[in-house]
Design an enzyme around this catalytic site. Structure first.
Site, PDB file in Angstrom:
ATOM      1  CE1 TYR A 148      -1.711   1.629   6.633  1.00 60.37           C
ATOM      2  CE2 TYR A 148      -0.477   3.608   6.078  1.00 60.37           C
ATOM      3  CZ  TYR A 148      -0.505   2.277   6.443  1.00 60.37           C
ATOM      4  OH  TYR A 148       0.678   1.587   6.611  1.00 60.37           O
TER       5      TYR A 148
ATOM      6  CE  LYS B  49       0.550   0.148  10.631  1.00 53.20           C
ATOM      7  NZ  LYS B  49       0.652  -1.340  10.754  1.00 53.20           N
TER       8      LYS B  49
ATOM      9  CB  THR C 111       3.447   3.409   8.335  1.00 54.75           C
ATOM     10  OG1 THR C 111       3.636   4.406   7.341  1.00 54.75           O
ATOM     11  CG2 THR C 111       2.215   3.808   9.153  1.00 54.75           C
ATOM     12  CG  ASP C 112       7.056   7.142   6.537  1.00 53.31           C
ATOM     13  OD1 ASP C 112       5.946   6.701   6.186  1.00 53.31           O
ATOM     14  OD2 ASP C 112       7.924   7.531   5.722  1.00 53.31           O
ATOM     15  CD  GLU C 113       1.239   6.795   4.697  1.00 46.48           C
ATOM     16  OE1 GLU C 113       0.075   7.158   4.913  1.00 46.48           O
ATOM     17  OE2 GLU C 113       1.594   6.245   3.650  1.00 46.48           O
TER      18      GLU C 113
ATOM     19  CG  ASN D 208       6.251   5.304   0.527  1.00 47.72           C
ATOM     20  OD1 ASN D 208       6.227   6.069   1.481  1.00 47.72           O
ATOM     21  ND2 ASN D 208       5.270   5.230  -0.339  1.00 47.72           N
TER      22      ASN D 208
HETATM   23  P1  NAD Z   1      -0.103  -5.740   2.406  1.00 43.18           P
HETATM   24  O1  NAD Z   1      -1.412  -5.050   2.242  1.00 43.18           O
HETATM   25  O2  NAD Z   1       0.691  -6.107   1.204  1.00 43.18           O
HETATM   26  O3  NAD Z   1      -0.287  -7.079   3.248  1.00 43.18           O
HETATM   27  C1  NAD Z   1      -1.084  -7.131   4.402  1.00 43.18           C
HETATM   28  C2  NAD Z   1      -1.278  -8.596   4.781  1.00 43.18           C
HETATM   29  O4  NAD Z   1      -2.084  -8.628   5.960  1.00 43.18           O
HETATM   30  C3  NAD Z   1      -2.001  -9.417   3.707  1.00 43.18           C
HETATM   31  O5  NAD Z   1      -1.360 -10.650   3.543  1.00 43.18           O
HETATM   32  C4  NAD Z   1      -3.393  -9.588   4.282  1.00 43.18           C
HETATM   33  O6  NAD Z   1      -4.030 -10.802   3.853  1.00 43.18           O
HETATM   34  C5  NAD Z   1      -3.127  -9.576   5.779  1.00 43.18           C
HETATM   35  N1  NAD Z   1      -4.293  -9.133   6.559  1.00 43.18           N
HETATM   36  C6  NAD Z   1      -5.052  -8.029   6.341  1.00 43.18           C
HETATM   37  N2  NAD Z   1      -6.046  -7.968   7.258  1.00 43.18           N
HETATM   38  C7  NAD Z   1      -5.895  -9.035   8.062  1.00 43.18           C
HETATM   39  C8  NAD Z   1      -6.588  -9.508   9.187  1.00 43.18           C
HETATM   40  N3  NAD Z   1      -7.687  -8.877   9.668  1.00 43.18           N
HETATM   41  N4  NAD Z   1      -6.149 -10.636   9.809  1.00 43.18           N
HETATM   42  C9  NAD Z   1      -5.048 -11.307   9.333  1.00 43.18           C
HETATM   43  N5  NAD Z   1      -4.371 -10.917   8.245  1.00 43.18           N
HETATM   44  C10 NAD Z   1      -4.783  -9.794   7.619  1.00 43.18           C
HETATM   45  O7  NAD Z   1       0.748  -4.807   3.395  1.00 43.18           O
HETATM   46  P2  NAD Z   1       2.308  -4.500   3.400  1.00 43.18           P
HETATM   47  O8  NAD Z   1       2.572  -3.387   2.467  1.00 43.18           O
HETATM   48  O9  NAD Z   1       3.040  -5.768   3.286  1.00 43.18           O
HETATM   49  O10 NAD Z   1       2.458  -3.911   4.884  1.00 43.18           O
HETATM   50  C11 NAD Z   1       2.708  -4.775   5.992  1.00 43.18           C
HETATM   51  C12 NAD Z   1       2.800  -3.940   7.249  1.00 43.18           C
HETATM   52  O11 NAD Z   1       3.867  -2.991   7.129  1.00 43.18           O
HETATM   53  C13 NAD Z   1       1.546  -3.123   7.553  1.00 43.18           C
HETATM   54  O12 NAD Z   1       1.349  -3.123   8.936  1.00 43.18           O
HETATM   55  C14 NAD Z   1       1.892  -1.729   7.054  1.00 43.18           C
HETATM   56  O13 NAD Z   1       1.175  -0.763   7.789  1.00 43.18           O
HETATM   57  C15 NAD Z   1       3.367  -1.677   7.338  1.00 43.18           C
HETATM   58  N6  NAD Z   1       4.159  -0.795   6.470  1.00 43.18           N
HETATM   59  C16 NAD Z   1       4.045  -0.875   5.104  1.00 43.18           C
HETATM   60  C17 NAD Z   1       4.860  -0.060   4.303  1.00 43.18           C
HETATM   61  C18 NAD Z   1       4.809  -0.149   2.797  1.00 43.18           C
HETATM   62  O14 NAD Z   1       5.458   0.673   2.123  1.00 43.18           O
HETATM   63  N7  NAD Z   1       4.099  -1.097   2.200  1.00 43.18           N
HETATM   64  C19 NAD Z   1       5.762   0.832   4.888  1.00 43.18           C
HETATM   65  C20 NAD Z   1       5.822   0.901   6.289  1.00 43.18           C
HETATM   66  C21 NAD Z   1       5.029   0.080   7.067  1.00 43.18           C
HETATM   67  O1  DAU Z   2       5.182   5.676   3.966  1.00 46.89           O
HETATM   68  C1  DAU Z   2       4.847   4.337   4.219  1.00 46.89           C
HETATM   69  C2  DAU Z   2       3.541   4.002   3.536  1.00 46.89           C
HETATM   70  O2  DAU Z   2       3.817   3.933   2.138  1.00 46.89           O
HETATM   71  C3  DAU Z   2       2.933   2.689   4.030  1.00 46.89           C
HETATM   72  O3  DAU Z   2       2.597   2.815   5.387  1.00 46.89           O
HETATM   73  C4  DAU Z   2       1.689   2.336   3.219  1.00 46.89           C
HETATM   74  O4  DAU Z   2       1.181   1.083   3.631  1.00 46.89           O
HETATM   75  C5  DAU Z   2       2.085   2.261   1.764  1.00 46.89           C
HETATM   76  O5  DAU Z   2       0.950   1.994   0.963  1.00 46.89           O
HETATM   77  C6  DAU Z   2       2.736   3.579   1.311  1.00 46.89           C
HETATM   78  O6  DAU Z   2       1.766   4.658   1.288  1.00 46.89           O
HETATM   79  P1  DAU Z   2       1.714   5.744   0.104  1.00 46.89           P
HETATM   80  O7  DAU Z   2       0.364   6.329   0.064  1.00 46.89           O
HETATM   81  O8  DAU Z   2       2.866   6.662   0.177  1.00 46.89           O
HETATM   82  O9  DAU Z   2       1.967   4.750  -1.166  1.00 46.89           O
HETATM   83  P2  DAU Z   2       1.285   4.690  -2.612  1.00 46.89           P
HETATM   84  O10 DAU Z   2       2.102   3.770  -3.437  1.00 46.89           O
HETATM   85  O11 DAU Z   2      -0.185   4.459  -2.539  1.00 46.89           O
HETATM   86  O12 DAU Z   2       1.506   6.171  -3.165  1.00 46.89           O
HETATM   87  C7  DAU Z   2       2.822   6.715  -3.304  1.00 46.89           C
HETATM   88  C8  DAU Z   2       2.667   8.128  -3.822  1.00 46.89           C
HETATM   89  O13 DAU Z   2       2.183   8.075  -5.178  1.00 46.89           O
HETATM   90  C9  DAU Z   2       1.654   8.955  -3.046  1.00 46.89           C
HETATM   91  O14 DAU Z   2       2.100  10.298  -2.979  1.00 46.89           O
HETATM   92  C10 DAU Z   2       0.384   8.879  -3.900  1.00 46.89           C
HETATM   93  C11 DAU Z   2       0.935   8.760  -5.311  1.00 46.89           C
HETATM   94  N1  DAU Z   2       0.093   7.976  -6.265  1.00 46.89           N
HETATM   95  C12 DAU Z   2      -0.317   6.725  -5.882  1.00 46.89           C
HETATM   96  C13 DAU Z   2      -1.094   5.979  -6.725  1.00 46.89           C
HETATM   97  C14 DAU Z   2      -1.600   4.605  -6.306  1.00 46.89           C
HETATM   98  C15 DAU Z   2      -0.187   8.478  -7.524  1.00 46.89           C
HETATM   99  O15 DAU Z   2       0.235   9.598  -7.883  1.00 46.89           O
HETATM  100  N2  DAU Z   2      -0.948   7.713  -8.359  1.00 46.89           N
HETATM  101  C16 DAU Z   2      -1.424   6.485  -8.023  1.00 46.89           C
HETATM  102  O16 DAU Z   2      -2.140   5.847  -8.844  1.00 46.89           O
END
Ligand code: NAD
Ligand code: DAU
Length: 350
Positions: A157, A161, A132-134, A186
Site C-alpha cells: 500500500y 502511495k 499518507t504518512d506511511e 490515521n
Molecule cells: P476508502 O477506502 O474509504 O475510500 C476510497 C474511495 O475510493 C472509495 O469510495 C472507492 O470506491 C474509491 N475508489 C477506489 N478505487 C477507485 C478507482 N479505481 N476509481 C475511482 N474510485 C475508486 O479510503 P479513505 O480512507 O477514505 O482514504 C482516502 C484517501 O486518503 C486515500 O488516497 C488514502 O490513501 C488517503 N489517506 C487515508 C488515511 C486514512 O487514515 N484512512 C490517512 C491518510 C491518507
Molecule cells: O497512517 C495513515 C494510514 O492509516 C492510511 O494511509 C491508511 O489508508 C489507513 O488504512 C491507515 O493504515 P493503518 O494500517 O495504520 O490502519 P489500520 O486501521 O488498518 O490499522 C491500525 C493499527 O491497528 C495497525 O498497527 C494495525 C493494527 N490492527 C489493525 C486491524 C485491522 C490490529 O491490531 N488489528 C486489526 O484487526
C-alpha cells in the site's frame, strides 16, 4: 473565481467528509464526485448533500481514460482533489496489483487527463493529491515525520502511495503542472469502513465478537478526527503553496492496545455493561506481515504556515465516533453483510 472541482473517491470514508464540507461551505463551486464505488465506496455516506444543486456524482474508474476525458469536458473541471485509492494495508498484502492499478496507474491516468484538458493554461489549475504518512516508513528511534523525511515505504500500500506521490511531483517538474500534496496520519470518525482497527473494534464490541489485536498491540499510530482532516484539505487547497508538501496529524500517538482498551471502556459504559466486560474480548492474533512499528507526524508546517490545527481532542472525537456507529446500526449492518463477512472470515481465520 467560480470553480468546478473534481473530487475523486468522494464516496469513501475521508472523501465523503471532504465533499460535504466543500458542497456546504462553497455554494458557488460545482463539486463533482468521481468514484468507482468499490467495496469501500458507499453513496449512503453522501445523503447530506445528494440533493444539493452544486453537487454531482459520476460513477467512473480512474483507470478509464475515456471516462475521465468525458468527465473533464462535461463539467469543465478547473481543479482536482484526488482521494480515490485502495486504502487498506492488509488487502495490499494479499493483492498488491490492485493497489498498483488504482493508486499508481489510476493516478497517472488522472494526471494525464488533467494535463491534457488544461494544456492551454496549465498554471491556472491545481492538482491536489491526498496521501499518507506511511510513505515515510516506520519510526523506530523516536522523532517525527517531517515534510523533508526521506521516503521509505514498507508495505505494498505505502509503496503504491509513494509511487503516486512521485508521479505527481514529476508532473509538476516536467510539465509545469500546479500541484500540492498532503500526507496525513490515521483518520477515524463516522463512515469509517469496519475493516480498519477502530470501526472494526466498535462493531465487534457491540456484537460480543473477538477483538483481533495484531502482534503484541505495541504498534503506535497518530490519530486524527476525519473532519479535521477535511478542514486541513480545505486549507491546503485554498492556501497551500504550489509545489509544496504539507504533513497533517494530530500530535496524538496511541499504542493499538491502549486504543482497543479505551474503546472497550467507553462502550461498556454506553452499552450498560459491567466495567471490564468488553476487554475480555481482546484476542492477540498473528502480526501483520512487515508491520510498521510507529508513525508520528510533525504538523508544525501546516500549523505555522496555514494556521490549521485539529479542532477536537481525541476523547471527544472517539465519543462522537462511537455514538455515530451506535446510531447508525443499519449502515453498519448493510456494510458488514455479504462480501465483508467473506473478507473477514478469510483474513482472520488464517
Ligand atoms: P476508502 O477506502 O474509504 O475510500 C476510497 C474511495 O475510493 C472509495 O469510495 C472507492 O470506491 C474509491 N475508489 C477506489 N478505487 C477507485 C478507482 N479505481 N476509481 C475511482 N474510485 C475508486 O479510503 P479513505 O480512507 O477514505 O482514504 C482516502 C484517501 O486518503 C486515500 O488516497 C488514502 O490513501 C488517503 N489517506 C487515508 C488515511 C486514512 O487514515 N484512512 C490517512 C491518510 C491518507
Ligand atoms: O497512517 C495513515 C494510514 O492509516 C492510511 O494511509 C491508511 O489508508 C489507513 O488504512 C491507515 O493504515 P493503518 O494500517 O495504520 O490502519 P489500520 O486501521 O488498518 O490499522 C491500525 C493499527 O491497528 C495497525 O498497527 C494495525 C493494527 N490492527 C489493525 C486491524 C485491522 C490490529 O491490531 N488489528 C486489526 O484487526
Amino acid at each position: 473565481m467560480s470553480k468546478s472541482i473534481l473530487i475523486t473517491g468522494g464516496a469513501g470514508f475521508i472523501g465523503s467528509h471532504v465533499i460535504q464540507l466543500f458542497v456546504e461551505k462553497y455554494p458557488a463551486y460545482t463539486i463533482v464526485n468521481l468514484d468507482a464505488l468499490t467495496y469501500a465506496g458507499n453513496l449512503e455516506n453522501l445523503k447530506a448533500v445528494e440533493g444539493a444543486s452544486n453537487y454531482t456524482f459520476e460513477k467512473a474508474d480512474i483507470q478509464d481514460e475515456a471516462a475521465l476525458k468525458a468527465i473533464f469536458e462535461k463539467h469543465s473541471i478547473t481543479d482536482v482533489i484526488h482521494l480515490a485509492a485502495e486504502s487498506h494495508v492488509d488487502r495490499s498484502i494479499t493483492d498488491p496489483l490492485a493497489f498498483v492499478k488504482t493508486n499508481v496507474f489510476g493516478t497517472v491516468n488522472l494526471l494525464n487527463a488533467a494535463k491534457e484538458f488544461w494544456k492551454d493554461n496549465l498554471s491556472d489549475h491545481l492538482f491536489y493529491h491526498v496521501s499518507t504518512d506511511e510513505v515515510y516508513g516506520s519510526l523506530h528511534d523516536g522523532g517525527f515525520f517531517l515534510e523533508t523525511t526521506a521516503y521509505d515505504p514498507q508495505s505494498p500500500y505505502s509503496a503504491s502511495k509513494a509511487s503516486s506521490d512521485h508521479f505527481v511531483r514529476a508532473y509538476a517538474n516536467t510539465y509545469g503542472m500546479k500541484t500540492v500534496i498532503s500526507n496525513c496520519s490515521n483518520n477515524y470518525g463516522p463512515n469509517h469502513f469496519p475493516e480498519k482497527l477502530i470501526p472494526l473494534c466498535i462493531h465487534n464490541i457491540k456484537n460480543n465478537k473477538p477483538l483481533p489485536v495484531y502482534g503484541k498491540g505495541e504498534n503506535v499510530r497518530d490519530w486524527l478526527f476525519v473532519k479535521d482532516h477535511a478542514r486541513a484539505i480545505d486549507t491546503v487547497f485554498h492556501q497551500g503553496r504550489t509545489g509544496e508538501t504539507y504533513n497533517i496529524g494530530g500530535f496524538n500517538e496511541w499504542k493499538n492496545i491502549d486504543i482497543v482498551k479505551l474503546l472497550c471502556a467507553k462502550m461498556d459504559e454506553k452499552l450498560g455493561r459491567d466495567a471490564g466486560t468488553s476487554e475480555k474480548l481482546i484476542t492477540y492474533v498473528k502480526d501483520r506481515a512487515g508491520h510498521d512499528l510507529r508513525y508520528a507526524i510533525d504538523a508544525t508546517k501546516i500549523q505555522k504556515e496555514l494556521g490549521w490545527e485539529p479542532s477536537l481532542q481525541f476523547e471527544e472525537g472517539i465519543e462522537i465516533t462511537i455514538d455515530w456507529f451506535l446510531a447508525n446500526q443499519d449502515w453498519l449492518d448493510r456494510i458488514t453483510s455479504g462480501a465483508y463477512q467473506e473478507y473477514y472470515d478469510k483474513h482472520y481465520n488464517n
